[in-house]
Design an enzyme around this catalytic site. Structure first.
Site, mmCIF file in Angstrom:
data_model
loop_
_atom_site.group_PDB
_atom_site.id
_atom_site.type_symbol
_atom_site.label_atom_id
_atom_site.label_comp_id
_atom_site.label_asym_id
_atom_site.label_seq_id
_atom_site.Cartn_x
_atom_site.Cartn_y
_atom_site.Cartn_z
ATOM 1 N N HIS A 1 0.318 5.107 -6.738
ATOM 2 C CA HIS A 1 -0.509 6.322 -6.651
ATOM 3 C C HIS A 1 -1.728 6.269 -7.572
ATOM 4 O O HIS A 1 -2.309 7.303 -7.899
ATOM 5 C CB HIS A 1 0.320 7.567 -6.996
ATOM 6 N N LEU B 1 0.868 -1.169 0.000
ATOM 7 C CA LEU B 1 0.000 0.000 0.000
ATOM 8 C C LEU B 1 0.905 1.220 0.000
ATOM 9 O O LEU B 1 1.950 1.221 0.678
ATOM 10 C CB LEU B 1 -0.896 0.034 1.250
ATOM 11 N N ASP B 2 0.516 2.248 -0.740
ATOM 12 C CA ASP B 2 1.293 3.485 -0.716
ATOM 13 C C ASP B 2 1.395 3.996 0.716
ATOM 14 O O ASP B 2 0.473 3.815 1.526
ATOM 15 C CB ASP B 2 0.624 4.552 -1.588
ATOM 16 N N ARG B 3 2.492 4.645 1.017
ATOM 17 C CA ARG B 3 2.751 5.099 2.379
ATOM 18 C C ARG B 3 1.593 5.875 3.020
ATOM 19 O O ARG B 3 1.222 5.617 4.168
ATOM 20 C CB ARG B 3 4.034 5.947 2.390
ATOM 21 N N THR C 1 -1.516 5.645 2.538
ATOM 22 C CA THR C 1 -2.755 4.874 2.564
ATOM 23 C C THR C 1 -2.742 3.873 3.712
ATOM 24 O O THR C 1 -1.771 3.152 3.913
ATOM 25 C CB THR C 1 -2.945 4.112 1.235
#
Length: 243
Positions: free
Chosen positions: A163, A62-64, A66
């Protein structure tokens, strides 16, 4: 179960499902900040009194910014099978997002763009299909509720690009609330990104059972508290779908 930093949703001999807090990296990066992979390894090593480094397989990220639900593998066999599910599109991820504005289309079955990542600046942009290095990005979304200039969306990824949700939503004129990087400049500074991985479905690597896990957003925080999340969750859990 919470073990200091780590919230464990489910665990057996092969997999461990956890909640990733927002602004925590999925795995070690150049910042040196605490990351989920390291925390899971430390948890397993401590819980089972394992000597040396515990094996934990990073299956997806997961993106940081999120938060939400993640699964890690506890054996190499589980890691291999879950990674194959990711490649085959069998590991399903669904998100809740609060966006600024209201999408022109209430629902979109296949929102498609081509994305190119600038790794030096850590920025992703939409480019023409023929652009060298561009990767296709596909998602679907559904409007759950619009209120006070914001819209709560259910989003399902068909591809897993960096993203992706943030860029695609910004491209259709509805940036994710709190996203200073991709256009939600009116969001209060310091507000967390309103993007949360609420559901994860996968086939268990050994039992072959279809497993579903849900971790819901911080409903007491802005902008989540603007919506009656608990009401939607009660309905969707009953119907076994998020939207």
């Amino acid at each position: 179960m919470t073990n200091k930093e780590l919230t464990v949703v489910y665990e057996d001999n092969h997999v461990i499902v956890v909640m990733k807090p927002q602004n925590v990296p999925s795995c070690p990066d150049e910042t040196g900040d605490r990351d989920m992979l390291t925390m899971v390894k430390e948890y397993i090593k401590q819980k089972y009194n394992k000597p040396g480094d515990a094996f934990v397989g990073l299956v997806h990220r997961l993106d940081r910014p999120t938060g939400g639900v993640m699964v890690f593998a506890k054996t190499s066999k589980a890691a291999s099978r879950l990674s194959e599910e990711v490649r085959n599109g069998e590991l399903e991820k669904k998100y809740y997002a609060v966006v600024v504005g209201k999408p022109r289309e209430k629902a979109c079955v296949e929102l498609t763009h081509y994305l190119l990542k600038n790794t030096e600046k850590n920025v992703v942009k939409v480019v023409p299909m023929a652009t060298e290095g561009a990767k296709i990005a596909v998602l679907d979304y559904n409007t759950i509720e619009s209120k006070g200039g914001l819209t709560l969306l259910g989003v399902r990824l068909h591809t897993g690009r960096a993203h992706q949700i943030r860029v695609q939503m910004a491209t259709i004129g509805c940036p994710v609330f709190g996203d200073q990087k991709y256009g939600a400049g009116k969001s209060p500074v310091g507000t967390n990104l309103a993007l949360w991985a609420v559901e994860l479905k996968f086939i268990h690597p050994t039992t072959k059972e279809k497993m579903t896990f849900r971790v819901f957003p911080p409903t007491e925080e802005i902008p989540w508290k603007n919506f009656d999340i608990s009401r939607y969750l009660a309905v969707t859990i009953k119907n076994n779908d998020l939207y």
